[in-house]
Scaffold this motif. Structure first.
Motif, short mmCIF file in Angstrom:
data_model
loop_
_atom_site.label_atom_id
_atom_site.label_comp_id
_atom_site.label_asym_id
_atom_site.label_seq_id
_atom_site.Cartn_x
_atom_site.Cartn_y
_atom_site.Cartn_z
N ILE C 171 0.93 -1.25 -0.08
CA ILE C 171 -0.01 0.04 0.01
C ILE C 171 0.92 1.22 -0.08
O ILE C 171 1.87 1.27 0.48
CB ILE C 171 -0.93 0.07 1.23
CG1 ILE C 171 -1.83 -1.36 1.34
CG2 ILE C 171 -1.79 1.19 1.24
CD1 ILE C 171 -2.63 -1.46 2.51
N ALA C 201 -0.15 -3.53 -5.07
CA ALA C 201 -1.12 -4.76 -4.65
C ALA C 201 -2.36 -3.98 -3.72
O ALA C 201 -3.29 -4.75 -3.71
CB ALA C 201 -0.57 -5.64 -4.29
N ASP C 202 -2.40 -3.06 -3.15
CA ASP C 202 -3.05 -2.38 -2.10
C ASP C 202 -3.33 -3.43 -0.98
O ASP C 202 -4.40 -3.62 -0.24
CB ASP C 202 -4.39 -2.01 -2.79
CG ASP C 202 -4.32 -0.70 -3.72
OD1 ASP C 202 -3.66 0.12 -3.63
OD2 ASP C 202 -5.11 -0.74 -4.61
N LEU C 209 -1.13 -12.07 -5.45
CA LEU C 209 -1.26 -10.62 -6.27
C LEU C 209 0.12 -10.30 -6.45
O LEU C 209 0.24 -9.78 -7.78
CB LEU C 209 -2.28 -9.94 -5.63
CG LEU C 209 -2.42 -8.50 -6.34
CD1 LEU C 209 -3.04 -8.91 -7.67
CD2 LEU C 209 -3.55 -7.47 -5.37
#
Lengths: 377, 502, 365
Positions: C171, C201-202, C209
Motif C-alpha cells: 500500500i 497490490a493495495d 497478487l
C-alpha cells in the motif's frame, strides 16, 4: 416443547454441542503444537472474562460481529447468501468516518446520529445493489457481493490516496483523518474501550428479531427465503423483498463499520478488517436467528479478546483462535448435516408425531436406509 | 405382533396394535396416511424398538435391535423410496452387503445367480443393466430381488404402487401372486381400497395407531373397509344435488400465452365461471392447464385477451389483486406453492392474507388472532396436528391439504380454483375435499376444478370443458358427459382412439 | 516459548547467510551500535506486530531479528504479540504496557493505538517504528528509505539490460512511497531514459497478487524488480524465480535471498532491527530517548545496501559506493516524495560506471 429437527431448541443445543466439540478438537491441536490446552483455554477465558477490562474487550470485539452476523442472517432469511458484509461494513465505516472527521461545527447530538445514519445508508446502498441486480437480472448475489467488496476496498484506497484535496483523509496512515470528538461514540465504561456502538449491536439484534418474526415485512422476507413459489402464490413481490432485505443487511453491516470508525478506532483505515467474513460464520453458528447471532457473536468476540491474553500468557499463537473459529464453523456445519441424516433424526428426534406414511406427501426425508449384512443362503 | 405400543414424544404412533400374518398369504395393511402403518413396519423390521408388546415370528418371540437381525430372521422390506445405487448394475445392487467372503468380486457369477433368481420368480430384470437407466417399476423389482437374494421369506412392501402406472401395478400383482405360490408371505402396505380388493387375501385395518380389525378380503366390501379405515360412514361418491347456476362472475376472452420457444401454450377463446356451479377442466397434463390456472389466479399475465371478475378488469393485477377481487386458489403443488413447509401452521394461515386488516395491523402481524383463527380452522376442517405452532412439514399430505382449503375458504371467496385438490390423498381426505367443493358451490360461489382424474371431474362437475393443446376443444353438461367422448377430445385427435388420461 | 525459539533458529540461520553472502558496501555501517556482550537483564521488551505478523519475511521479521539480538546480547526478555486485526493493536500494546518495560510497535499503522495506550502507562516506555507519536514516553523512529532506495535504483539501472525496472508496492504509505521515489531517482541518475513500471497490490498480505503483478512487469520487459510490499513481496520473489536467468530482484528492507537463491541482486537494508536493538539497549542503560524522533538514513547507518550476487562487479560496487558517499556528504539529496521527484535533476557523478542497457556501455573490468 416439541423436540424436532429445525426447531429453535434443537438448533441451539446443536450449536452448543458443536462449540464444545470444536473446543475439544482445538485442545488436540494445541497439544500437537506442543502447548498445554488447559492453560491455553484458562488464559483465554481469563483474558476474555476474568477482568472488567476483559469483559469490555469481549463486547468490543463482539459488537461488529453481531451486527455483521445480523447482516448475514437477514439476507439468509431472504434466501440470499451475503458474502458482501465486508464491503458493506467498510463502506459504512468509511462513510461514517468521513462525516465524523468533517468539522461542520455540529454538536454531538447531531453529529453522531448523522454519521451513524450515513454509515447505515452507505452500507445499505452497498447491499441494495446486489439485491436489485438479483431481482432484475438474476445475477447471483455471491458473485456480485464479492465484486462489490473489491469495489469498496478500491474505492476507499483511491479516495485516500487521490482525494485528499477535498476529503478528510490522511494517506500517511492509509485512512481517514481522525474523527472529531463530537462524532466519537462515547465510552460507556471508564478505562476500557467499551463504546456506545456496542449497545447499537444489541438493540439492532432485538429489533431485527422483532422485525423478522412480528412484522409483515419480516414474514415476507422469511417466506421468500423458504419458498419462492409460495411467495409468488401469496402475492409477495420477490424482487422487491430481496432487494429491501439486502439493503437492510447492508445497513446493519454499515452500522458495524460505524461502530468501528466512530467508536473503536476513531478513524477508518483502508486495510480491510476481515470482520465481514467472520460475520458469515457468526451468522451460520447463530443459525441465522437474531438471538442466536448475539450468542455466537459473543462467542467469537470472546475468542478474539481472550486470544490476546492467551498468546501473551500461555504463549499459544494467536492463530490458534482462527483454528478454533474454523473448527466451530465446521462443527456447526457437521451438526447441521447430521441433523439431516435419517438415523440421527430417528435417534433423538423422531421425524413426525404420527409418522408420515407417505414421505412424498409429507415432504419428509426418505425412510431409513438399511443395508443389512449378508445372511447365509 | 401382539399389543405393540410405540410412543414418540407427544404422540403414540402405535397403541396396542395386533397383527397376525399367516405364512403364504398376501396380507394388506390398510390405513389412512398417518395411521401408523409405516411405524408398525419399522418396528417389525428392527428400525425402532417397541415400547410395549412383543413380536413373534413362527411362534418365537424376537427382539431385533437392528435391521440385520431382521433380515437374518427372513424379513425383507421394499421401501417406497428405493435404496439403490444408480450407477451400479442390477446384480451389484442385489448383492450389495452380501458380496461373500472373497475380497475379489466375481461379477459374472453374481450376475448369473441374480439372473437365475430373477427368472425363477418371473421378475424379468437384466442383471447387467445399470439401475440408473431402469424405469421405476424395474427398480422396484430390483428391490424385491435383493430381498429374495437375502433369503427373505416375509416381504414387506411399503406403498409399492405409489409410483407405478396401472399396467405396472398389474404386473406387480402377478409377481406378488407368484411369490405367494412359492410359499412367500407378503405384507402389503396401502391406503387404496382398490388394491386391497385386487391383490390381498386378508386385510388388517389400522386407524390412529390402533388395530380396527382384520377381514378376509373376499368377504368384505370396499364400503366396509373405508368405514373401518376412516372411522365413520364414508361416501365413496359425493352426494351432489343439482346445481343452480347463477350469474357469470369470471369472464375470460381470447386468453393467449406463449412459451419460452414462442410456441402457443394457451389459447382459450372464452371461459366463464358462474356462481353456484362447478366447472370441471379435464385434459392430459401439459396441455395448458398450468398456464390457464396461473392466468386465472393472477400469477401470469396473458399475452393478450381480457379477463374480468365481477365486471372489473383484473388483468394487470398480481396475485394479491386477484385475491382481493375474490379469488381463492388451492394450488396443485402443496409443497412448492401452497405452503411454506418450515413455517408453523399459523404462519401458513397468513400466506396470501398479509394485506388483510384482520391479519396485520400497520405492518405488525397479529399473531395472537391468527393463532386463534388457525386453531378454530383446524377444528372446523379436521386438520390433525398437535397445535397451530406445529410446522406444516410434519403434517400428512391430507392434513396439509385441509389446511390450505381451510385458509382459502376462510377468505370467503367468490371464486375457488381447485387444482388437483385430491392428488395423493387417502379416502377420508378425498371425501372431505369433495364435500368442501360441493358445499362451496352450494353457498353460491363459483368453483373451478382442474384434475387429471377423469372420474373426479365427472363425479363433481356441473359443466366440463376439455383442454387440449391450450385450447378448449369441447364443453359438456356434467350430466351428459360421456367418458369415451371426453377421452377422445383429451387425446386431441378425435379420429383416433383416444387415450384416457390417468 | 517453543514458537519463538523455533523462530530464533530460523532468524539466526538467515543472519548467517546474510553475513557470509553479503558484500558490505561503504565504510560506516551501523557504526552507532555498541556491541554488548551477553549479559543478564530484568528488562522485558514486547513487540507488537502489525496485521502482516511474524513471518512476513520483511518488516516484522526484521524487527524480530532486532529483538532476538537484544535477547541474546543484552539478556532482555523478548515477547512478541501478533495482531490479527486493527482492533488488536490497542489491547496488544496495553498488554505490553502492563507486562514489560518497553513495548515496540512495528509499523506506522499502529500510531493511533500507541497514542492512545502510551499515556495509560506513563512509567513504561514505548517505541514506534516507521511512524511518529509525540509523547514523553514514546520514542519514534522513521527512516529515509529514499536514500537506500536511491542506491538500489543506481545499481538496478547499472545491471538492467532492458532499461526497464519494476516496483511492486504493497500500500502506498509514506515509507513505501519514499522507497519508490528514491528508487526511480537513482535509476534515472544512471540512465535518464530508464523506464520504471510501478504496480501496487493495495495489500501487504497478498503474495499471489504480488506474484501476478511482478510477472506482468517482467513480461513487459522489466528485468530488475523491487518489491516493497511486506508479505505480498514474497510473490515477487516467486515470479523472478519462475523467470530465472536474466531477471533480478532487488530486495527491500532486508535480505531475502533464501526466497530466490541466486536471483537477488542486492538488498536495500532498513535498520529496523538496529533501531529495535538500540531502543532496548537504551532501556537497559537507563537513557531511553522518550519524546524524541529519530530520522535515520545512510549517514546514521539506518539505511544501507548490500550486494549479493556476482553479477554486481567491482566497478558497479564502486559506483554505488561513490553515490552513497555523495548522499552522506550532502552532494546528492534523493527526493522523498512525488513533488521532490518531479523537481529532481539527476546529476551523474563523473567517472561512474555506465548502464548495461546503454548502447555506449563499456563494461568496466
Amino acid at each position: 416443547m416439541t423436540i424436532r429437527p429445525g426447531s429453535a431448541f434443537v438448533n441451539a443445543v446443536g450449536s452448543v454441542v458443536a462449540v464444545l466439540v470444536a473446543l475439544l478438537i482445538g485442545a488436540v491441536v494445541i497439544v500437537i503444537s506442543g502447548q498445554d490446552p488447559w492453560e491455553a483455554y484458562r488464559s483465554l477465558a481469563e483474558g476474555a472474562l476474568g477482568s472488567r477490562r476483559g469483559r469490555a474487550e469481549t463486547l468490543v470485539y463482539a459488537a461488529p460481529l453481531i451486527l455483521g452476523g445480523l447482516a448475514f442472517a437477514v439476507a439468509a432469511r431472504a434466501g440470499m447468501f451475503n458474502v458482501g458484509i465486508e464491503g458493506q461494513l467498510v463502506i459504512g465505516g468509511f462513510a461514517a468516518a468521513l462525516v465524523g472527521a468533517t468539522d461542520w461545527g455540529l454538536p454531538s447530538a447531531i453529529h453522531i446520529p448523522l454519521a451513524v445514519l450515513v454509515a447505515a445508508i452507505a452500507g445499505g446502498v452497498w447491499g441494495f445493489i446486489p439485491g436489485v441486480l438479483k431481482a432484475a437480472t438474476g445475477a447471483h448475489e455471491v458473485i456480485t457481493t464479492i465484486m462489490l467488496n473489491y469495489l469498496a476496498f478500491r474505492l476507499i484506497i483511491y479516495s485516500i490516496q487521490r482525494r485528499s484535496d477535498w476529503l478528510p483523509v490522511d494517506d500517511s496512515v492509509q485512512g481517514t483523518e481522525r474523527v472529531l470528538d463530537t462524532a466519537r461514540l462515547p465510552i460507556v465504561l471508564d478505562a476500557t474501550r467499551l463504546h456506545a456502538g456496542v449497545a447499537i449491536a444489541f438493540v439492532a439484534a432485538f429489533t431485527i428479531w422483532f422485525v423478522l418474526f412480528h412484522t409483515t415485512f419480516g414474514y415476507k422476507v422469511r417466506t421468500v427465503g423458504l419458498s419462492e413459489g409460495a411467495a409468488r402464490y401469496g402475492g409477495i413481490r420477490w424482487g422487491m423483498t430481496i432487494a429491501i432485505a439486502m439493503a437492510l443487511a447492508g445497513a446493519l453491516a454499515g452500522l458495524a463499520g460505524a461502530g468501528e470508525s466512530l467508536g473503536l478506532h476513531g478513524r477508518h483505515s483502508a486495510v480491510p478488517p476481515g470482520l465481514g467474513f467472520t460475520a458469515i460464520a457468526v451468522g451460520l453458528v447463530g443459525r441465522n436467528h437474531p438471538i442466536g447471532v448475539i450468542f455466537s457473536g459473543l462467542l467469537f468476540g470472546l475468542l478474539s479478546a481472550g486470544a490476546l491474553t492467551m498468546q501473551a500468557e500461555a504463549d499459544v499463537s494467536r492463530d490458534i483462535v482462527l483454528v478454533l473459529q474454523g473448527l466451530v464453523i465446521l462443527a456447526v456445519a457437521a451438526f447441521e448435516a447430521m441433523n439431516r441424516l435419517p438415523w440421527f433424526r430417528g435417534l433423538g428426534t423422531p421425524k413426525t408425531p404420527s409418522g408420515g406414511d407417505r414421505a412424498s406427501d409429507t415432504g419428509m426425508a426418505p425412510e431409513i436406509e438399511s443395508r443389512p449384512a449378508p445372511p447365509a443362503i | 405382533m401382539r399389543d405393540v405400543v410405540k410412543r414418540f414424544p407427544g404422540v403414540i404412533a402405535n397403541d396396542g396394535v395386533n397383527l397376525a400374518v399367516r405364512t403364504g398369504e398376501i396380507h394388506a395393511l390398510l390405513g389412512e396416511n398417518g395411521a401408523g402403518k409405516s411405524t408398525l413396519m419399522n418396528l417389525l423390521f428392527g428400525l425402532y424398538n417397541p415400547d410395549e408388546g412383543e413380536i413373534l415370528i413362527n411362534g418365537k418371540s424376537v427382539h431385533f435391535h437392528n435391521t440385520r437381525q431382521a433380515v437374518e430372521a427372513g424379513l425383507g422390506m421394499v421401501h417406497q423410496h428405493f435404496m439403490l445405487i444408480p450407477r451400479f448394475t442390477v446384480a451389484e445392487n442385489v448383492i450389495l452387503g452380501n458380496e461373500g467372503p472373497d475380497s475379489i468380486l466375481d461379477r459374472a457369477a453374481a450376475s448369473r445367480r441374480v439372473a437365475e433368481l430373477a427368472t425363477s420368480y418371473g421378475l424379468n430384470v437384466d442383471p447387467d443393466a445399470k439401475v440408473g437407466d431402469l424405469p421405476v417399476s424395474m427398480r422396484q423389482r430390483v428391490e424385491i430381488l435383493r430381498a429374495l437374494y437375502q433369503g427373505s421369506r416375509i416381504l414387506i412392501l411399503d406403498e409399492p404402487t405409489a409410483l407405478l402406472t396401472p399396467q405396472e401395478v398389474d404386473d406387480l400383482y402377478v409377481i406378488l401372486r407368484r411369490l405367494r405360490v412359492d410359499g412367500g408371505t407378503i405384507i402389503f402396505i396401502t391406503h387404496k381400497l382398490r388394491e386391497v380388493a385386487n391383490v390381498s387375501d386378508r386385510v388388517t385395518v389400522i386407524r390412529r395407531g390402533k388395530t380396527i380389525g382384520t377381514r378376509v378380503t373376499s368377504e368384505t366390501t370396499s364400503q366396509e373397509l373405508a368405514e373401518l379405515m376412516v372411522g365413520r360412514e364414508v361416501l365413496l361418491r359425493v352426494d351432489r344435488p343439482p346445481a343452480t347456476p347463477g350469474e357469470t362472475i369470471l369472464d375470460g376472452e381470447d386468453l393467449r400465452c406463449t412459451g419460452a420457444h414462442h410456441q402457443e401454450t394457451l389459447n382459450v377463446a372464452s371461459i366463464q365461471l358462474r356462481r353456484g356451479e362447478i366447472l370441471g377442466v379435464c385434459g392430459v397434463e401439459g396441455n395448458g392447464q398450468s398456464e390457464l390456472v396461473e392466468v386465472l389466479s393472477g400469477l401470469r399475465k396473458p399475452d393478450s385477451g381480457t379477463l374480468t371478475i365481477k365486471g372489473q378488469d383484473v388483468l394487470g393485477e398480481n396475485a394479491t389483486g386477484f385475491r382481493q377481487a375474490g379469488v381463492s386458489y388451492i394450488p396443485e403443488d402443496r409443497h412448492g406453492r401452497g405452503l411454506v413447509l418450515d413455517f408453523p401452521l399459523w404462519e401458513n394461515a397468513l400466506l396470501g392474507n398479509t394485506e388483510r386488516p384482520e391479519f396485520t395491523k400497520r405492518g405488525w402481524i397479529r399473531s395472537g388472532w391468527i393463532r386463534e383463527l388457525t386453531s378454530s380452522l383446524m377444528a372446523r376442517f379436521d386438520v390433525r396436528a398437535p397445535s397451530a405452532s406445529t410446522p406444516a412439514r410434519s403434517l400428512s399430505g391430507g392434513n396439509q391439504q385441509k389446511l390450505i382449503i381451510a385458509r382459502e375458504l376462510q377468505r370467503d371467496p367468490d371464486i375457488l380454483l381447485a387444482i388437483q385438490p385430491t392428488r395423493g390423498l387417502d379416502v377420508g381426505a378425498i371425501e372431505f375435499v369433495h364435500r368442501s367443493l360441493v358445499e362451496t358451490r352450494d353457498s353460491g360461489k363459483a368453483v373451478l376444478l382442474l384434475s387429471f382424474d377423469l372420474d373426479e371431474i365427472m363425479d363433481l362437475s356441473d359443466r366440463i370443458v376439455v383442454l387440449s393443446e391450450g385450447r378448449i376443444v369441447g364443453e359438456f353438461k356434467g350430466s351428459t358427459a360421456d367418458r369415451a367422448q371426453l377421452g377422445l377430445l383429451m387425446g386431441g385427435r378425435p379420429s383416433e382412439p383416444a387415450m384416457a388420461a390417468a | 516459548m517453543a514458537g519463538i525459539t523455533r523462530l530464533n533458529a530460523r532468524m539466526n540461520r538467515r543472519r548467517v547467510i546474510a553475513a557470509s553472502g553479503g558484500t558490505v558496501l561503504g565504510a560506516a555501517i551501523f557504526g552507532n551500535l555498541s556491541v554488548g556482550s551477553a549479559q543478564e537483564s530484568d528488562v522485558t521488551v514486547t513487540m507488537v506486530t502489525d496485521t502482516a505478523g511474524v513471518g512476513d519475511q520483511n518488516f516484522n521479521d526484521l524487527a524480530v531479528l532486532g529483538g532476538d539480538r537484544a535477547a541474546e546480547e543484552l539478556g532482555v526478555t523478548f515477547n512478541i504479540l501478533e495482531s490479527q486485526t486493527q482492533a488488536d493493536y490497542s489491547p496488544n500494546l496495553a498488554q505490553g504496557g502492563e507486562t514489560s518495560d518497553l513495548t515496540i510497535a512495528v509499523g506506522a499503522l499502529l500510531g493511533d493505538a500507541v497514542a492512545e495506550v502510551a499515556p495509560q502507562f506513563p512509567d513504561k516506555f514505548f517505541a514506534l517504528l516507521d511512524g511518529v507519536v509525540e509523547q514523553d514516553n514514546v520514542y519514534s523512529v522513521v527512516f529515509r528509505e529514499h536514500e537506500g532506495a536511491y542506491l538500489g535504483g543506481v545499481l538496478s539501472a547499472l545491471v538492467s539490460q532492458s532499461g526497464i525496472l519494476g516496483v511492486v508496492g504493497g500500500i502506498r504509505v509514506p515509507p513505501v512511497a519514499r522507497y519508490e521515489v528514491g528508487f526511480v531517482a537513482g535509476a534515472r541518475t544512471i540512465n535518464p531514459d530508464i523506464e520504471v513500471l510501478i504496480s501496487y497490490a493495495d495489500s501487504f498480505e497478498d503474495p499471489a497478487l504480488g506474484q501476478e503483478l511482478t510477472l506482468a512487469q517482467l513480461n513487459n520487459g522489466a528485468d530488475v524488480v523491487l518489491p516493497i510490499a511486506g508479505r505480498t513481496g514474497v510473490g515477487s520473489f516467486d515470479a523472478v524465480n519462475e523467470q530465472g536467468e536474466g531477471f533480478w530482484i532487488m530486495a527491500g528492507d532486508t535480505d531475502q535471498s533464501h526466497l530466490a537463491p541466486g536471483r537477488q541482486l542486492a538488498a536495500i537494508r532498513k535498520g529496523v532491527d538496529v533501531a529495535f536493538f538500540d531502543a532496548a539497549q537504551a532501556v537497559v542503560d537507563g537513557n531511553f530517548p522518550g519524546g524524541t524522533v529519530d530520522d535515520l538514513g545512510l549517514v546514521e547507518g539506518g539505511m544501507d545496501i548490500y550486494a549479493f550476487d556476482a553479477t554486481v562487479d567491482q566497478s558497479m560496487l564502486d559506483t554505488v559506493a561513490a553515490y552513497k558517499q555523495a548522499i552522506i556528504d550532502g552532494v546528492i539529496v534523493p527526493p522523498a516524495d512525488d513533488d521532490a521527484l518531479a523537481a529532481f535533476v539527476p546529476t551523474p557523478l563523473d567517472g561512474a560506471a555506465t548502464p548495461a542497457a546503454s548502447p555506449a556501455a563499456t563494461p568496466a573490468s
